[in-house]
Design a protein around this motif. Sequence first.
Motif, PDB file in Angstrom:
ATOM      1  N   VAL A   1       9.295   1.478 -15.389  1.00 55.43           N
ATOM      2  CA  VAL A   1      10.136   1.330 -16.580  1.00 55.43           C
ATOM      3  C   VAL A   1      10.678  -0.096 -16.528  1.00 55.43           C
ATOM      4  O   VAL A   1      11.493  -0.436 -15.681  1.00 55.43           O
ATOM      5  N   ILE A   2      10.169  -0.936 -17.423  1.00 55.25           N
ATOM      6  CA  ILE A   2      10.539  -2.351 -17.425  1.00 55.25           C
ATOM      7  C   ILE A   2      11.867  -2.499 -18.177  1.00 55.25           C
ATOM      8  O   ILE A   2      11.985  -2.035 -19.307  1.00 55.25           O
ATOM      9  N   PRO A   3      12.880  -3.140 -17.556  1.00 56.33           N
ATOM     10  CA  PRO A   3      14.192  -3.233 -18.202  1.00 56.33           C
ATOM     11  C   PRO A   3      14.218  -4.111 -19.457  1.00 56.33           C
ATOM     12  O   PRO A   3      13.345  -4.947 -19.672  1.00 56.33           O
ATOM     13  N   ALA A   4      15.266  -3.879 -20.235  1.00 54.59           N
ATOM     14  CA  ALA A   4      15.378  -4.462 -21.582  1.00 54.59           C
ATOM     15  C   ALA A   4      15.429  -5.976 -21.644  1.00 54.59           C
ATOM     16  O   ALA A   4      15.102  -6.559 -22.672  1.00 54.59           O
ATOM     17  N   ASN A   5      15.839  -6.659 -20.572  1.00 49.01           N
ATOM     18  CA  ASN A   5      15.957  -8.122 -20.625  1.00 49.01           C
ATOM     19  C   ASN A   5      14.659  -8.859 -20.315  1.00 49.01           C
ATOM     20  O   ASN A   5      14.601 -10.076 -20.462  1.00 49.01           O
ATOM     21  N   VAL A   6      13.638  -8.129 -19.864  1.00 48.04           N
ATOM     22  CA  VAL A   6      12.394  -8.799 -19.468  1.00 48.04           C
ATOM     23  C   VAL A   6      11.710  -9.375 -20.701  1.00 48.04           C
ATOM     24  O   VAL A   6      11.407  -8.660 -21.654  1.00 48.04           O
ATOM     25  N   LYS A   7      11.493 -10.691 -20.663  1.00 51.60           N
ATOM     26  CA  LYS A   7      10.859 -11.377 -21.787  1.00 51.60           C
ATOM     27  C   LYS A   7       9.405 -11.688 -21.501  1.00 51.60           C
ATOM     28  O   LYS A   7       8.598 -11.842 -22.404  1.00 51.60           O
ATOM     29  N   LYS A   8       9.048 -11.788 -20.220  1.00 55.82           N
ATOM     30  CA  LYS A   8       7.680 -12.196 -19.873  1.00 55.82           C
ATOM     31  C   LYS A   8       7.131 -11.344 -18.734  1.00 55.82           C
ATOM     32  O   LYS A   8       7.759 -11.190 -17.692  1.00 55.82           O
ATOM     33  N   ILE A   9       5.971 -10.771 -18.995  1.00 53.48           N
ATOM     34  CA  ILE A   9       5.187 -10.077 -17.975  1.00 53.48           C
ATOM     35  C   ILE A   9       3.899 -10.882 -17.865  1.00 53.48           C
ATOM     36  O   ILE A   9       3.108 -10.919 -18.804  1.00 53.48           O
ATOM     37  N   CYS A  10       3.722 -11.557 -16.765  1.00 50.02           N
ATOM     38  CA  CYS A  10       2.604 -12.498 -16.622  1.00 50.02           C
ATOM     39  C   CYS A  10       1.264 -11.785 -16.362  1.00 50.02           C
ATOM     40  O   CYS A  10       1.225 -10.571 -16.188  1.00 50.02           O
ATOM     41  N   ASP A  11       0.182 -12.558 -16.319  1.00 54.34           N
ATOM     42  CA  ASP A  11      -1.173 -12.023 -16.180  1.00 54.34           C
ATOM     43  C   ASP A  11      -1.321 -11.111 -14.961  1.00 54.34           C
ATOM     44  O   ASP A  11      -0.822 -11.416 -13.876  1.00 54.34           O
ATOM     45  N   GLY A  12      -2.047 -10.015 -15.159  1.00 51.68           N
ATOM     46  CA  GLY A  12      -2.457  -9.145 -14.054  1.00 51.68           C
ATOM     47  C   GLY A  12      -1.343  -8.465 -13.291  1.00 51.68           C
ATOM     48  O   GLY A  12      -1.547  -8.045 -12.148  1.00 51.68           O
ATOM     49  N   VAL A  13      -0.171  -8.296 -13.897  1.00 54.84           N
ATOM     50  CA  VAL A  13       0.989  -7.765 -13.175  1.00 54.84           C
ATOM     51  C   VAL A  13       0.705  -6.406 -12.525  1.00 54.84           C
ATOM     52  O   VAL A  13       1.044  -6.186 -11.373  1.00 54.84           O
ATOM     53  N   PHE A  14       0.073  -5.501 -13.260  1.00 57.28           N
ATOM     54  CA  PHE A  14      -0.199  -4.163 -12.719  1.00 57.28           C
ATOM     55  C   PHE A  14      -1.700  -3.924 -12.481  1.00 57.28           C
ATOM     56  O   PHE A  14      -2.145  -2.791 -12.361  1.00 57.28           O
ATOM     57  N   GLN A  15      -2.461  -4.976 -12.408  1.00 58.15           N
ATOM     58  CA  GLN A  15      -3.917  -4.857 -12.229  1.00 58.15           C
ATOM     59  C   GLN A  15      -4.253  -4.036 -10.978  1.00 58.15           C
ATOM     60  O   GLN A  15      -3.673  -4.234  -9.914  1.00 58.15           O
TER      61      GLN A  15
ATOM     62  N   GLY B   1       0.763  -1.252   0.000  1.00 59.46           N
ATOM     63  CA  GLY B   1       0.000   0.000   0.000  1.00 59.46           C
ATOM     64  C   GLY B   1       0.789   1.294   0.000  1.00 59.46           C
ATOM     65  O   GLY B   1       0.240   2.348  -0.319  1.00 59.46           O
ATOM     66  N   PHE B   2       2.091   1.252   0.347  1.00 65.15           N
ATOM     67  CA  PHE B   2       2.871   2.492   0.434  1.00 65.15           C
ATOM     68  C   PHE B   2       3.825   2.678  -0.743  1.00 65.15           C
ATOM     69  O   PHE B   2       4.378   3.752  -0.933  1.00 65.15           O
ATOM     70  N   LEU B   3       4.014   1.640  -1.535  1.00 63.66           N
ATOM     71  CA  LEU B   3       5.011   1.664  -2.615  1.00 63.66           C
ATOM     72  C   LEU B   3       4.596   2.610  -3.742  1.00 63.66           C
ATOM     73  O   LEU B   3       3.540   2.445  -4.337  1.00 63.66           O
ATOM     74  N   GLU B   4       5.447   3.612  -4.026  1.00 65.20           N
ATOM     75  CA  GLU B   4       5.161   4.570  -5.097  1.00 65.20           C
ATOM     76  C   GLU B   4       6.062   4.365  -6.312  1.00 65.20           C
ATOM     77  O   GLU B   4       5.678   4.687  -7.427  1.00 65.20           O
ATOM     78  N   SER B   5       7.273   3.875  -6.082  1.00 62.92           N
ATOM     79  CA  SER B   5       8.181   3.667  -7.216  1.00 62.92           C
ATOM     80  C   SER B   5       9.018   2.412  -7.011  1.00 62.92           C
ATOM     81  O   SER B   5       9.316   2.024  -5.883  1.00 62.92           O
ATOM     82  N   ILE B   6       9.362   1.813  -8.126  1.00 65.89           N
ATOM     83  CA  ILE B   6      10.164   0.584  -8.097  1.00 65.89           C
ATOM     84  C   ILE B   6      11.278   0.730  -9.131  1.00 65.89           C
ATOM     85  O   ILE B   6      11.021   1.183 -10.245  1.00 65.89           O
ATOM     86  N   THR B   7      12.497   0.414  -8.747  1.00 67.17           N
ATOM     87  CA  THR B   7      13.618   0.439  -9.696  1.00 67.17           C
ATOM     88  C   THR B   7      14.041  -1.001  -9.911  1.00 67.17           C
ATOM     89  O   THR B   7      14.480  -1.677  -8.983  1.00 67.17           O
ATOM     90  N   PHE B   8      13.849  -1.461 -11.149  1.00 66.96           N
ATOM     91  CA  PHE B   8      14.151  -2.855 -11.478  1.00 66.96           C
ATOM     92  C   PHE B   8      15.640  -3.025 -11.758  1.00 66.96           C
ATOM     93  O   PHE B   8      16.292  -2.095 -12.227  1.00 66.96           O
ATOM     94  N   SER B   9      16.153  -4.214 -11.504  1.00 73.51           N
ATOM     95  CA  SER B   9      17.545  -4.506 -11.844  1.00 73.51           C
ATOM     96  C   SER B   9      17.634  -4.824 -13.334  1.00 73.51           C
ATOM     97  O   SER B   9      16.683  -5.341 -13.916  1.00 73.51           O
ATOM     98  N   GLY B  10      18.773  -4.509 -13.920  1.00 74.45           N
ATOM     99  CA  GLY B  10      18.980  -4.790 -15.343  1.00 74.45           C
ATOM    100  C   GLY B  10      19.004  -6.281 -15.646  1.00 74.45           C
ATOM    101  O   GLY B  10      18.839  -6.695 -16.788  1.00 74.45           O
TER     102      GLY B  10
END
Length: 194
Positions: free
Chosen positions: A81-95, A52-61
């Motif tokens: 901002v999803i990094p360049a190596n991500v191949k799969k974003i599964c169902d409902g990730v940001f729902q 409930g408090f998370l406003e930003s996330i920095t993903f690892s490369g």
Amino acid sequence: LSGNMQFSSQEGVLYSKDRRLLVKYPQGRRNIGYYLDDRTVDIAEGAFKNAGFLESITFSGSLVRIGKEAFKGCKKLSSAVIPANVKKICDGVFQDCEELENVMLPRSITEISDMTFSGCIRLSYVSIPNTVEKIGNGAFMMCRSLKSLNIQENVSYIGNNAFSGCSPDMEIIIRNNQYAADYCKAFGLKYKIV
């Protein structure tokens, strides 16, 4: 957890021992931002769900996969901002990430899964890379602030209710894709061919 053979903890966030998998971020953690460990390649299903408090996330490369419903219900998360190596974003990730306004997707993904952005009522901008071939069921459902969306030539499947509940003013910009134009016609969506 120091003697645990499978898991490790970093500031209360549960990881696999080798830090390649982020298992669980505590819902009640009061930090507004979080940096993933550089070794993390995978975020587990529901890992950040209802934080409930998370406003930003920095993903690892190093990140390659984001599990099902990983950020579902993170009501204050505002951008990703999803990094360049991500191949799969599964169902409902940001729902149901109600404050999410913009998302940058990498050229490495071929699919926007079912319900990925469903209920992101403030989402106003998404750039869909030309590598995307499939837009899943309900992918952008109830994204009422979405003004325009680009669909490029490789999209060959758009699921049921992909854009239902979006603003009637939303315009889909189509590049070299008759299938997408036919889909928009069939569902009464505003579109422009460029």
